[in-house]
Design an enzyme around this catalytic site. Structure first.
Site, mmCIF file in Angstrom:
data_model
loop_
_atom_site.group_PDB
_atom_site.id
_atom_site.type_symbol
_atom_site.label_atom_id
_atom_site.label_comp_id
_atom_site.label_asym_id
_atom_site.label_seq_id
_atom_site.Cartn_x
_atom_site.Cartn_y
_atom_site.Cartn_z
ATOM 1 N N CYS A 131 -1.464 0.579 7.236
ATOM 2 C CA CYS A 131 -2.891 0.223 7.344
ATOM 3 C C CYS A 131 -3.198 -1.042 6.550
ATOM 4 C CB CYS A 131 -3.788 1.361 6.856
ATOM 5 S SG CYS A 131 -3.689 2.890 7.813
ATOM 6 N N ARG A 132 -3.358 -0.871 5.246
ATOM 7 C CA ARG A 132 -3.837 -1.968 4.397
ATOM 8 C C ARG A 132 -2.856 -3.119 4.257
ATOM 9 N NH1 ARG A 132 -5.261 1.691 -0.659
ATOM 10 N NH2 ARG A 132 -3.414 2.737 0.178
ATOM 11 N N SER A 133 -1.611 -2.823 3.903
ATOM 12 C CA SER A 133 -0.691 -3.928 3.634
ATOM 13 C C SER A 133 -0.302 -4.730 4.884
ATOM 14 C CB SER A 133 0.529 -3.463 2.836
ATOM 15 O OG SER A 133 1.210 -2.428 3.470
ATOM 16 N N ASN A 182 2.377 1.562 4.290
ATOM 17 C CA ASN A 182 2.649 0.306 4.979
ATOM 18 C C ASN A 182 2.293 0.385 6.466
ATOM 19 O OD1 ASN A 182 5.490 -1.841 5.664
ATOM 20 N ND2 ASN A 182 3.464 -2.454 5.057
ATOM 21 N N ASP A 191 -8.078 3.347 0.875
ATOM 22 C CA ASP A 191 -7.233 3.718 2.000
ATOM 23 C C ASP A 191 -8.115 4.213 3.140
ATOM 24 O OD1 ASP A 191 -5.335 4.644 3.778
ATOM 25 O OD2 ASP A 191 -4.209 5.772 2.270
ATOM 26 N N CYS A 222 0.870 -1.174 0.000
ATOM 27 C CA CYS A 222 0.000 0.000 0.000
ATOM 28 C C CYS A 222 0.910 1.229 0.000
ATOM 29 C CB CYS A 222 -0.974 -0.014 1.177
ATOM 30 S SG CYS A 222 -0.251 0.167 2.823
#
Length: 163
Positions: free
Chosen positions: A14-16, A12, A126, A9
């Site tokens: 939140c999402r990933s 690095n 995001d 993401c």
């Protein structure tokens, strides 16, 4: 043979890392840690060395994923050689990866949501500027898409092990 999956993401945090946590648990529950590994990275260097966002950790922990040990890092050129599958969270990060990825490794780059079974969204939005509901929705998408990735990779691993 070890299959290595990298989730990417922007920062690095939140999402990933959440995707890494979801995918890691799927691998561990199947006992395939020796055959499948995972990591996460960001396209930007905003949060290098930082743990995941507290909201990402909270929603992950509520569903049984521990991502507290993850630390933000930026994608490196060596990642393109090391990893077999590099999964971006959205078009912007995929575009960035395509720009810096050597031609021989371009085939490894994909959007994570291509593997989703239940959701039709093309990307994982995001959640950083949203509330907890944004993080919960993020995790819903990640669980769906990571399950799809895992089904494909684990099938290949089991075929390889049986051969």
């Amino acid at each position: 043979m070890v299959t290595k999956v990298l989730f990417v993401c922007m920062g690095n945090i939140c999402r990933s890392p959440a995707a890494e946590g979801v995918f890691r648990r799927l691998v561990e529950e199947a006992g395939l840690q020796d055959s499948i590994t995972t990591d996460s990275a960001g396209t930007q260097d905003y949060h290098l060395g930082d743990p995941p966002d507290g909201r990402a950790q909270l929603v992950s922990r509520k569903r049984g994923y521990d991502i507290s040990q993850c630390r933000a890092r930026q994608v490196t050129v060596s990642d393109f050689k090391e990893f077999d599958l590099i999964l971006a969270m959205d078009w912007e990060n995929l575009s960035y990866l395509q720009q810096i990825c050597p031609k021989p490794q371009q085939h490894k780059l994909m959007l994570l949501m291509r593997f989703a079974n239940d959701y039709e969204e093309a990307t994982v939005p995001d959640p950083y500027y949203g509330g907890l509901d944004s993080f919960t929705r993020m995790l819903d998408y990640l669980e769906d898409a990571c399950q799809g990735v895992f089904e494909i990779i684990s099938k290949r691993v089991k075929q390889y092990q049986a051969a």
